[in-house]
Design a protein around this motif. Structure first.
Motif, PDB file in Angstrom:
ATOM      1  N   GLY A 142      -1.840   1.934   6.300  1.00 18.79           N
ATOM      2  CA  GLY A 142      -2.079   0.772   5.463  1.00 18.79           C
ATOM      3  C   GLY A 142      -0.796   0.068   5.072  1.00 18.79           C
ATOM      4  N   LEU A 143      -0.939  -1.200   4.698  1.00 23.66           N
ATOM      5  CA  LEU A 143       0.184  -2.025   4.273  1.00 23.66           C
ATOM      6  C   LEU A 143      -0.312  -2.991   3.218  1.00 23.66           C
ATOM      7  CD1 LEU A 143       3.132  -3.186   4.753  1.00 23.66           C
ATOM      8  CD2 LEU A 143       2.061  -4.713   6.420  1.00 23.66           C
ATOM      9  N   GLU A 144       0.444  -3.150   2.142  1.00 27.33           N
ATOM     10  CA  GLU A 144       0.177  -4.181   1.141  1.00 27.33           C
ATOM     11  C   GLU A 144       1.199  -5.291   1.321  1.00 27.33           C
ATOM     12  OE1 GLU A 144      -1.814  -1.916  -2.655  1.00 27.33           O
ATOM     13  OE2 GLU A 144       0.248  -2.610  -2.815  1.00 27.33           O
ATOM     14  N   VAL A 145       0.707  -6.516   1.403  1.00 23.81           N
ATOM     15  CA  VAL A 145       1.587  -7.679   1.538  1.00 23.81           C
ATOM     16  C   VAL A 145       1.438  -8.507   0.270  1.00 23.81           C
ATOM     17  CG1 VAL A 145       2.186  -9.697   2.908  1.00 23.81           C
ATOM     18  CG2 VAL A 145       1.272  -7.657   4.035  1.00 23.81           C
ATOM     19  N   ILE A 146       2.548  -8.762  -0.389  1.00 28.85           N
ATOM     20  CA  ILE A 146       2.561  -9.505  -1.641  1.00 28.85           C
ATOM     21  C   ILE A 146       2.986 -10.935  -1.353  1.00 28.85           C
ATOM     22  CG2 ILE A 146       3.496  -9.613  -3.989  1.00 28.85           C
ATOM     23  CD1 ILE A 146       1.982  -6.989  -3.232  1.00 28.85           C
ATOM     24  N   GLY A 147       2.138 -11.896  -1.727  1.00 34.42           N
ATOM     25  CA  GLY A 147       2.516 -13.294  -1.623  1.00 34.42           C
ATOM     26  C   GLY A 147       1.783 -14.078  -0.570  1.00 34.42           C
ATOM     27  N   ALA A 148       2.514 -14.991   0.049  1.00 34.83           N
ATOM     28  CA  ALA A 148       1.923 -16.031   0.882  1.00 34.83           C
ATOM     29  C   ALA A 148       1.274 -15.562   2.169  1.00 34.83           C
ATOM     30  CB  ALA A 148       2.997 -17.069   1.222  1.00 34.83           C
ATOM     31  N   ALA A 149       1.360 -14.288   2.537  1.00 31.11           N
ATOM     32  CA  ALA A 149       0.763 -13.860   3.806  1.00 31.11           C
ATOM     33  C   ALA A 149      -0.757 -13.810   3.730  1.00 31.11           C
ATOM     34  CB  ALA A 149       1.302 -12.497   4.220  1.00 31.11           C
ATOM     35  N   GLY A 150      -1.349 -13.924   2.547  1.00 30.83           N
ATOM     36  CA  GLY A 150      -2.803 -13.870   2.417  1.00 30.83           C
ATOM     37  C   GLY A 150      -3.436 -15.168   2.861  1.00 30.83           C
TER      38      GLY A 150
END
Length: 182
Positions: A142-150
């Motif tokens: 798993g990976l959590e991406v914070i910010g504009a990648a959503g």
């Protein structure tokens, strides 16, 4: 893929083709930054394909990304050099994506992480850094991406490669994107 910007986000009162109200701008922070992605598929990265991709990549402008999908990996360093940057993402033995964009900027080193903060990165680096991190993951990781990648672009790009969920952060307009490698 298309271009997302604050100008292309429908007004809050407009309905989507499915009849639902669109998300509010606060729930879609990626809409503040324009990103143009051109996707092409190349069966075999031979000399002719490399020349066509290099010609196409030479016309890229700031915030534009060329994503080239192929069944075999591209030779090292192609198409890149001079004014172009390149990242190769190997998702499976027959699933390779080469991402090319004009320099600068360079993608930061993020190898071996489980949380990626892309808030300060200019376009197209949020998508490039996220794709590279997912390609480096083992199935089930798993990976959590914070910010504009959503973004919807990310969902389309990672289709069949990772499960993607978005969670608005309780602190405001920040989006946390959770990815699980398939």
């Amino acid at each position: 893929m298309g271009r997302l910007s604050a100008d292309t986000t429908p007004p809050a009162h407009a309905a989507t083709p499915g009849g639902d109200a669109p998300p509010t701008p606060a729930a879609t922070p990626w809409s503040r930054h324009a990103l143009v992605v051109v996707r092409v598929a190349v069966a075999t990265p031979d000399a002719d394909a490399l020349a066509r991709v290099a010609r196409l990549a030479a016309g890229l402008g700031p915030g534009e990304l060329l994503a080239v999908r192929s069944a075999r990996p591209w030779p090292d360093g192609s198409p890149a050099g001079g004014t172009l940057r390149r990242v190769a993402c190997d998702f499976a033995a027959d699933d390779h994506e080469t991402l090319v964009w004009p320099a600068p900027p360079d993608v930061p080193d993020d190898a071996g992480i489980d949380r990626l903060d892309v808030r300060g990165l200019p376009q197209p680096l949020p998508l490039v850094a996220t794709a590279r991190a997912v390609a480096a993951m083992a199935p089930g990781d798993g990976l959590e991406v914070i910010g504009a990648a959503g973004s919807p672009l990310l969902v389309d790009f990672l289709a069949g490669r990772a499960e993607v969920t978005f969670d608005p952060d309780a602190s405001g307009g920040l989006v946390v994107t959770r990815l699980r490698r398939i």
